[in-house]
Design an enzyme around this catalytic site. Structure first.
Site, PDB file in Angstrom:
ATOM      1  N   LYS A   1       6.806  -2.603  10.752  1.00 23.97           N
ATOM      2  CA  LYS A   1       6.177  -3.152   9.546  1.00 23.97           C
ATOM      3  C   LYS A   1       4.869  -3.822   9.954  1.00 23.97           C
ATOM      4  O   LYS A   1       4.862  -4.603  10.909  1.00 23.97           O
ATOM      5  CB  LYS A   1       7.041  -4.247   8.906  1.00 23.97           C
ATOM      6  N   GLU A   2       3.796  -3.529   9.254  1.00 23.06           N
ATOM      7  CA  GLU A   2       2.561  -4.265   9.525  1.00 23.06           C
ATOM      8  C   GLU A   2       2.830  -5.741   9.280  1.00 23.06           C
ATOM      9  O   GLU A   2       3.598  -6.105   8.384  1.00 23.06           O
ATOM     10  CB  GLU A   2       1.438  -3.782   8.599  1.00 23.06           C
TER      11      GLU A   2
ATOM     12  N   ASN B   1      11.598   5.079   3.682  1.00 20.51           N
ATOM     13  CA  ASN B   1      10.556   4.421   2.886  1.00 20.51           C
ATOM     14  C   ASN B   1      10.811   4.582   1.391  1.00 20.51           C
ATOM     15  O   ASN B   1      10.582   3.659   0.611  1.00 20.51           O
ATOM     16  CB  ASN B   1       9.174   4.974   3.247  1.00 20.51           C
TER      17      ASN B   1
ATOM     18  N   GLU C   1       7.833   6.311  13.193  1.00 19.08           N
ATOM     19  CA  GLU C   1       7.738   4.879  13.477  1.00 19.08           C
ATOM     20  C   GLU C   1       8.188   4.072  12.258  1.00 19.08           C
ATOM     21  O   GLU C   1       7.788   4.365  11.143  1.00 19.08           O
ATOM     22  CB  GLU C   1       6.286   4.523  13.847  1.00 19.08           C
TER      23      GLU C   1
ATOM     24  N   CYS D   1       1.756   3.030   3.418  1.00 18.39           N
ATOM     25  CA  CYS D   1       2.944   3.870   3.617  1.00 18.39           C
ATOM     26  C   CYS D   1       3.730   4.173   2.340  1.00 18.39           C
ATOM     27  O   CYS D   1       3.820   5.331   1.943  1.00 18.39           O
ATOM     28  CB  CYS D   1       3.855   3.223   4.655  1.00 18.39           C
TER      29      CYS D   1
ATOM     30  N   LYS E   1       2.073   6.458  -0.485  1.00 22.74           N
ATOM     31  CA  LYS E   1       1.798   7.847  -0.061  1.00 22.74           C
ATOM     32  C   LYS E   1       3.080   8.571   0.338  1.00 22.74           C
ATOM     33  O   LYS E   1       3.232   9.763   0.079  1.00 22.74           O
ATOM     34  CB  LYS E   1       0.746   7.881   1.043  1.00 22.74           C
TER      35      LYS E   1
END
Ligand SMILES: NC(=O)c1ccc[n+]([C@@H]2O[C@H](COP(=O)([O-])OP(=O)(O)OC[C@H]3O[C@@H](n4cnc5c(N)ncnc54)[C@H](O)[C@@H]3O)[C@@H](O)[C@H]2O)c1
Length: 433
Positions: free
Chosen positions: A152-153, A209, A149, A261, A264
């Site tokens: 974006k929050e 990312n 996925e 995200c 980590k």
């Protein structure tokens, strides 16, 4: 289609609600009973713009259901998404225990053919691990797929509905076609699905990312250099971003990246490389630079007060790791607030939506202000961590009246240094003098 979504956090709930919104039946499963109870009352347990309305609408229409009973949800579904957390372990690698538990339960409870899709961000090889775990539990036919996925929050629903791309990792064409079909309603202008191998799909998420994190850390270092040589990072950024090969996105310097995200995922990617006998030197530097950036911000604050913050009151604007979310996981604000407290300062913080989560992490060691100006009352400085819209054009006159001293440490470069100087503030942004 009939879908089972395992894990109803930021990703699982958004994905489940959006699939239900396009007419599918989605059974959402979580082990958190409180969360399921709350969702069954139409109440979303975290802040994400537009999500509660979408959940309510689809729940009322009967397309979106919530349960803690995995078996009943599995029985009704052909496509099963795994969207549980994959938090970092001590060594930086991804903790796959939640994924393993789910795979075990699927294997034990499935009674007919399923496509098991990993939506969680997982290291390369995890889908194969899931296949092995399930195969040990059952002889029933099933397929695995990877579908990371990229939402974006803060803009999760919008991102899911209008994705830049949907990456689908499969080892059978028919599985790829089925999943492509599921995403068709979100591809009406043109097809942006990319069907690739499972391993490529798993790696694509981490690589994306890590690339974004790299841009941030790179720009933070350029900003730090600007301060030393008297250049202005916003002019440098504009000049760089005008080059089409570079582009303007993700070049804003600041206190560093946080969230559930980037930190980590960069660490997990480094770990995956190490396990495969390779060192990702750039990613390691990105991670180090990001850690340093928080400390650099702290040093700016600390040295202004000659290392002694005893009895000082510091106002904080913004706790969430970015605007439009209440997520505080790995937020740089937590590092700075803890440093302030350890060094004897009193902290009065404001965040439009993240204070409740902050209370769980910081307890009553911090005063939580109802309004952003309340936090500033008789404070010796204001520290900004999150670029919430409402902080962008404050009433500086009012701020000056409320603060004991007109001092702003800006971790997000929100204001013009010239303007703040004119208004009589001492202003400390990144990379601008
Ligand atoms: N948050 C983001 O912006 C984002 C974006 C892209 C990808 N991801 C990835 O998606 C995954 C999920 O992230 P998140 O932020 O939604 O996590 P989250 O912590 O918000 O949600 C995870 C949910 O899984 C549930 N869960 C754990 N074990 C379970 C089990 N055995 N059965 C059912 N439910 C279980 C938890 O109770 C929780 O509600 C992670 O791998 C993350 O890296 C997150």
């Amino acid at each position: 289609m009939n879908i089972c979504m395992i894990g109803t956090g930021y990703v699982g709930l958004v994905t489940g609600a959006c699939f239900a919104g396009s007419g599918n039946n989605v059974a959402c499963v979580d082990i958190d009973e409180e969360k399921i109870k709350s969702l069954s009352r139409g109440k979303v347990t975290f802040f994400e713009p537009g999500l509660e309305e979408l959940v309510k609408e689809n729940y009322d229409e009967g397309r979106l259901t919530f349960t803690t009973d995995l078996k009943s949800a599995l029985d009704k579904s052909e496509i099963v998404f795994i969207a549980v957390g994959t938090p970092p372990k001590e060594d930086g690698s991804a903790d796959l225990s939640y994924v393993r538990d789910v795979a075990q339960s699927i294997g034990k409870n499935m009674t007919d053919y399923k496509i098991i899709v990993t939506k969680s961000t997982v290291p390369v090889g995890t889908s194969e691990m899931i296949r092995d775990i399930i195969s040990k539990q059952t002889d029933i036919d099933f397929d695995v797929a990877s579908n990371p996925e990229f939402l974006k929050e803060g803009a999760a629903v919008e991102d899911f509905m209008k994705p830049d791309r949907v990456v689908i990792g499969v080892d059978k064409e028919k599985v790829g076609q089925k999943l492509r079909q599921l995403y068709e309603p979100f591809m009406r202008s043109y097809d942006r699905t990319q069907i690739v191998s499972i391993r490529s799909s798993e790696l694509a998420k981490y690589a994306s990312n890590a690339m974004l994190a790299t841009r941030i850390s790179f720009m933070n270092e350029i900003a730090n250099l600007c301060e030393r040589i008297g250049a202005d990072v916003s002019d440098v950024r504009k000049a760089m971003g005008s080059d089409k090969r570079i582009g303007t996105a993700f070049l804003f310097p600041g206190v560093g990246y946080g969230g559930s995200c980037f930190p980590k995922d960069v660490k997990a990617l480094i770990q995956t490389a190490e396990e495969n006998g390779y060192k990702l030197k750039v990613c390691s530097a990105v991670d180090d630079a990001n850690q340093d950036q928080r400390e650099i911000f702290w040093q700016k604050i600390s040295s202004y007060f000659d290392g002694d913050l005893t009895g000082k009151k510091i106002a904080v604007w913004g706790i969430s790791f970015k605007p439009n979310t209440d997520d505080i996981r790995e937020a740089p604000s937590l590092y700075i607030i803890n440093k302030l407290l350890e060094n004897g300062a009193e902290v009065s913080a404001h965040d439009p939506v993240a204070s409740e989560n902050a209370k769980k992490e910081l307890g009553n060691s911090v005063e939580y202000a109802e309004h952003n100006y309340d936090a500033c009352m008789q404070a010796d400085a204001l520290v900004i961590h999150t670029e919430w819209n409402q902080y962008r054009q404050p009433d500086f006159g009012k701020l000056k009246e409320l603060l004991n001293a007109p001092v702003i440490f800006d971790g997000r470069n929100l204001y013009s240094p010239e303007k703040l100087k004119e208004l009589g503030f001492e202003y400390f942004p990144f990379g601008r003098t």
